[in-house]
Design a protein around this motif. Sequence first.
Motif, short mmCIF file in Angstrom:
data_model
loop_
_atom_site.label_atom_id
_atom_site.label_comp_id
_atom_site.label_asym_id
_atom_site.label_seq_id
_atom_site.Cartn_x
_atom_site.Cartn_y
_atom_site.Cartn_z
N ILE A 283 -0.48 -23.64 4.20
CA ILE A 283 0.39 -22.47 4.23
C ILE A 283 -0.48 -21.25 4.48
O ILE A 283 -1.55 -21.11 3.89
N PRO A 284 -0.08 -20.34 5.35
CA PRO A 284 -0.91 -19.15 5.62
C PRO A 284 -1.10 -18.27 4.38
O PRO A 284 -0.23 -18.20 3.51
N VAL A 285 -2.27 -17.65 4.34
CA VAL A 285 -2.57 -16.66 3.29
C VAL A 285 -2.56 -15.27 3.94
O VAL A 285 -3.21 -15.06 4.97
N GLN A 286 -1.83 -14.36 3.31
CA GLN A 286 -1.73 -13.01 3.85
C GLN A 286 -2.86 -12.15 3.29
O GLN A 286 -3.08 -12.10 2.08
N VAL A 287 -3.58 -11.46 4.19
CA VAL A 287 -4.66 -10.57 3.80
C VAL A 287 -4.34 -9.19 4.37
O VAL A 287 -4.18 -9.03 5.59
N THR A 288 -4.24 -8.20 3.48
CA THR A 288 -3.92 -6.82 3.89
C THR A 288 -5.18 -5.97 3.77
O THR A 288 -5.84 -5.96 2.72
N ILE A 289 -5.50 -5.30 4.85
CA ILE A 289 -6.64 -4.39 4.87
C ILE A 289 -6.10 -2.96 4.94
O ILE A 289 -5.35 -2.61 5.87
N THR A 290 -6.43 -2.16 3.92
CA THR A 290 -5.97 -0.76 3.89
C THR A 290 -7.14 0.17 4.09
O THR A 290 -8.31 -0.20 3.89
N GLU A 291 -6.83 1.39 4.46
CA GLU A 291 -7.89 2.38 4.56
C GLU A 291 -8.47 2.64 3.17
O GLU A 291 -7.77 2.53 2.15
N GLY A 292 -9.73 2.95 3.16
CA GLY A 292 -10.36 3.26 1.89
C GLY A 292 -9.74 4.51 1.26
O GLY A 292 -9.16 5.36 1.94
N PRO A 293 -9.84 4.63 -0.05
CA PRO A 293 -9.21 5.78 -0.71
C PRO A 293 -9.89 7.09 -0.31
O PRO A 293 -11.07 7.12 0.04
N SER A 294 -9.10 8.16 -0.31
CA SER A 294 -9.64 9.50 -0.03
C SER A 294 -8.89 10.53 -0.86
O SER A 294 -7.71 10.33 -1.23
N ILE A 295 -9.58 11.60 -1.25
CA ILE A 295 -8.95 12.67 -2.05
C ILE A 295 -8.14 13.54 -1.12
O ILE A 295 -8.64 14.05 -0.10
N THR A 296 -6.89 13.67 -1.47
CA THR A 296 -6.00 14.49 -0.63
C THR A 296 -5.83 15.90 -1.19
O THR A 296 -5.50 16.82 -0.44
N THR A 297 -6.03 16.08 -2.49
CA THR A 297 -5.94 17.41 -3.10
C THR A 297 -7.16 17.65 -3.97
O THR A 297 -7.37 16.92 -4.94
N GLN A 298 -7.97 18.60 -3.59
CA GLN A 298 -9.17 18.91 -4.32
C GLN A 298 -8.83 19.81 -5.51
O GLN A 298 -7.82 20.54 -5.51
N PRO A 299 -9.65 19.78 -6.57
CA PRO A 299 -9.43 20.73 -7.65
C PRO A 299 -9.64 22.17 -7.15
O PRO A 299 -10.40 22.40 -6.21
N VAL A 300 -8.94 23.09 -7.75
CA VAL A 300 -9.00 24.51 -7.32
C VAL A 300 -9.73 25.31 -8.39
O VAL A 300 -9.39 25.22 -9.58
#
Length: 300
Positions: A283-300
């Motif tokens: 049976i096939p195995v599903q492998v999902t590749i996502t973009e690496g995490p990134s900060i979208t809102t920096q502290p102010v």
Amino acid sequence: IPVQVTITEGPSITTQPVGDAVCIDGTTPPLTVAYQDGTGIPTYEWFRVDNPDDVLVGTDPTFEPPTDQAGVFSYYVVISFSGDGGCSDITSEIVDITVVPPIETTNTPSVQNICVGGTPEELIVTNTTGAGNVTYEWFSNDVNSTTGGDSVQGPDNNNTYTPPGPFDTVGSFYYYVVISDDAAGCFDVPSGVYTINVVADPTVTIDPIGPIEYCQFADADPLTAIPDGGVGTEYTYEWFRVDTPDVSVGTNPTFEPPTGVVGVFSYYVKITQPASGCSNVSIPVQVTITEGPSITTQPV
């Protein structure tokens, strides 16, 4: 008073003895000979060719060769003429009496193991030299026996038979061949049993079973193929990525999915064994590749 003297042609053989081939203890027609011309009363001496000296075996006009031993035995007769006629001895041609032992067959192969959907190898019977015209009749059987089967080929001169495949049912299937020899003293001889064992196809799973997620460029854990069943323990592997068409990506028992491209990918493995019909896919195995995490809102 005149004396009458008759001169005849010298004697000659008009009918030669005829050779034969039989099985042990078979009855072969007596060796006979006919001649013409000559004078006086003929006498006969039958000889078997031997080394160093030929052996006298009979003194009758005919001779019945013994058949209690296997081998090739050569015979001839010398005819002599009594009286004062001066006729020379005449000698027949040498003929062979071939006495063959009972047929002792050899099965090749005697046992085959295949998987469902497989096709068996050709069945062959050897060591079937006979004395006369040898024919073969092949049978299939539901039990491990050389009697009570159903004829599937022959009788003819074919010492091989290939059971029609593919075999789609798990179980054991039996075949045998009966060899017939039409020479004197020969009996029908069955071969041993040929057995075709049909087993279920092997199975294969992948560890881990998934679904699996990785960040782009992460080090992926290898996928491991776990085979089971079939015939024996020898397997070959081929990994595929599901696509149109599917793409071959590896031939080892393990496969490390690449993580360089973002997306959802499915992988499966195909296993194959040397025995006919023995293969399966996981049976096939599903492998999902996502973009690496990134900060979208920096502290102010």
